[in-house]
Design a protein around this motif. Sequence first.
Motif, PDB file in Angstrom:
ATOM      1  N   THR A 125      49.321  46.713  37.198  1.00 55.86           N
ATOM      2  CA  THR A 125      48.834  45.376  37.529  1.00 55.86           C
ATOM      3  C   THR A 125      49.830  44.335  37.053  1.00 55.86           C
ATOM      4  O   THR A 125      50.138  43.380  37.769  1.00 55.86           O
ATOM      5  CB  THR A 125      47.454  45.154  36.893  1.00 55.86           C
ATOM      6  OG1 THR A 125      46.548  46.102  37.453  1.00 55.86           O
ATOM      7  CG2 THR A 125      46.951  43.752  37.175  1.00 55.86           C
ATOM      8  N   ALA A 126      50.371  44.516  35.855  1.00 54.78           N
ATOM      9  CA  ALA A 126      51.323  43.537  35.321  1.00 54.78           C
ATOM     10  C   ALA A 126      52.522  43.394  36.253  1.00 54.78           C
ATOM     11  O   ALA A 126      52.968  42.278  36.554  1.00 54.78           O
ATOM     12  CB  ALA A 126      51.785  43.941  33.926  1.00 54.78           C
ATOM     13  N   ASN A 127      53.051  44.496  36.727  1.00 54.09           N
ATOM     14  CA  ASN A 127      54.194  44.456  37.638  1.00 54.09           C
ATOM     15  C   ASN A 127      53.813  43.774  38.951  1.00 54.09           C
ATOM     16  O   ASN A 127      54.572  42.964  39.488  1.00 54.09           O
ATOM     17  CB  ASN A 127      54.700  45.875  37.894  1.00 54.09           C
ATOM     18  CG  ASN A 127      56.023  45.880  38.600  1.00 54.09           C
ATOM     19  OD1 ASN A 127      56.934  45.144  38.248  1.00 54.09           O
ATOM     20  ND2 ASN A 127      56.123  46.713  39.628  1.00 54.09           N
ATOM     21  N   GLY A 128      52.636  44.083  39.459  1.00 50.74           N
ATOM     22  CA  GLY A 128      52.175  43.474  40.695  1.00 50.74           C
ATOM     23  C   GLY A 128      51.981  41.971  40.565  1.00 50.74           C
ATOM     24  O   GLY A 128      52.288  41.210  41.485  1.00 50.74           O
ATOM     25  N   VAL A 129      51.482  41.538  39.413  1.00 53.16           N
ATOM     26  CA  VAL A 129      51.289  40.105  39.187  1.00 53.16           C
ATOM     27  C   VAL A 129      52.639  39.411  39.074  1.00 53.16           C
ATOM     28  O   VAL A 129      52.860  38.353  39.657  1.00 53.16           O
ATOM     29  CB  VAL A 129      50.423  39.846  37.928  1.00 53.16           C
ATOM     30  CG1 VAL A 129      50.422  38.364  37.571  1.00 53.16           C
ATOM     31  CG2 VAL A 129      49.002  40.342  38.143  1.00 53.16           C
ATOM     32  N   LEU A 130      53.553  40.014  38.348  1.00 50.91           N
ATOM     33  CA  LEU A 130      54.869  39.421  38.153  1.00 50.91           C
ATOM     34  C   LEU A 130      55.595  39.205  39.476  1.00 50.91           C
ATOM     35  O   LEU A 130      56.160  38.152  39.726  1.00 50.91           O
ATOM     36  CB  LEU A 130      55.707  40.309  37.230  1.00 50.91           C
ATOM     37  CG  LEU A 130      57.135  39.858  36.971  1.00 50.91           C
ATOM     38  CD1 LEU A 130      57.147  38.514  36.261  1.00 50.91           C
ATOM     39  CD2 LEU A 130      57.877  40.895  36.155  1.00 50.91           C
ATOM     40  N   HIS A 131      55.547  40.201  40.340  1.00 53.33           N
ATOM     41  CA  HIS A 131      56.274  40.138  41.612  1.00 53.33           C
ATOM     42  C   HIS A 131      55.375  39.583  42.701  1.00 53.33           C
ATOM     43  O   HIS A 131      54.814  40.303  43.499  1.00 53.33           O
ATOM     44  CB  HIS A 131      56.802  41.527  41.996  1.00 53.33           C
ATOM     45  CG  HIS A 131      57.776  42.051  41.011  1.00 53.33           C
ATOM     46  ND1 HIS A 131      59.046  41.557  40.893  1.00 53.33           N
ATOM     47  CD2 HIS A 131      57.652  43.007  40.059  1.00 53.33           C
ATOM     48  CE1 HIS A 131      59.682  42.193  39.924  1.00 53.33           C
ATOM     49  NE2 HIS A 131      58.860  43.072  39.401  1.00 53.33           N
ATOM     50  N   GLY A 132      55.267  38.303  42.741  1.00 48.62           N
ATOM     51  CA  GLY A 132      54.456  37.668  43.777  1.00 48.62           C
ATOM     52  C   GLY A 132      53.756  36.421  43.273  1.00 48.62           C
ATOM     53  O   GLY A 132      53.138  35.708  44.039  1.00 48.62           O
ATOM     54  N   ALA A 133      53.873  36.158  41.998  1.00 48.60           N
ATOM     55  CA  ALA A 133      53.239  34.965  41.439  1.00 48.60           C
ATOM     56  C   ALA A 133      54.040  33.725  41.802  1.00 48.60           C
ATOM     57  O   ALA A 133      55.266  33.765  41.865  1.00 48.60           O
ATOM     58  CB  ALA A 133      53.127  35.084  39.916  1.00 48.60           C
TER      59      ALA A 133
END
Length: 147
Positions: A125-133
């Motif tokens: 989730t952390a990676n997904g949030v980082l890449h697209g915020a």
Amino acid sequence: MSGYKNILVGLDLSVESSQVLARASDIAACSGAQMSLAHIIEPLTFAYGGDIPMDLSEVQEQLQNQAREQLRKASRGLNIPEERQYVVLGQPATEIHRLAEESGCDLIVIGSHGRHGLALLLGSTANGVLHGAGCDVLAVRVHSPSE
């Protein structure tokens, strides 16, 4: 550069969530920012597929109610009103991005477990949030109580 004004804190409501909340609280206190809390619950049909021959809506509702209560407890003493405590059904990174954009957040704070191997390949989730915020993201390295 001015400080942050509106911080969204994504919590998984694990034991380690208190570490994420403490870090976000420190940042909010230093910059005078308001905080919002979010917990995203993936629909049970995502986790188990649509092949379960039973109605999971009651279980899903119980999970949401438990999450709301945990957010209420987490926000005690932090002056975070209920209207800024979000329990949302959906894909975590997508919903955190949406909430951050809709509420005009300039910082998202989330926890990162620093997983390796298979868990890393599956993504986090952390990676997904980082890449697209559309704003800054702080990934707080959390440590399990045994560390």
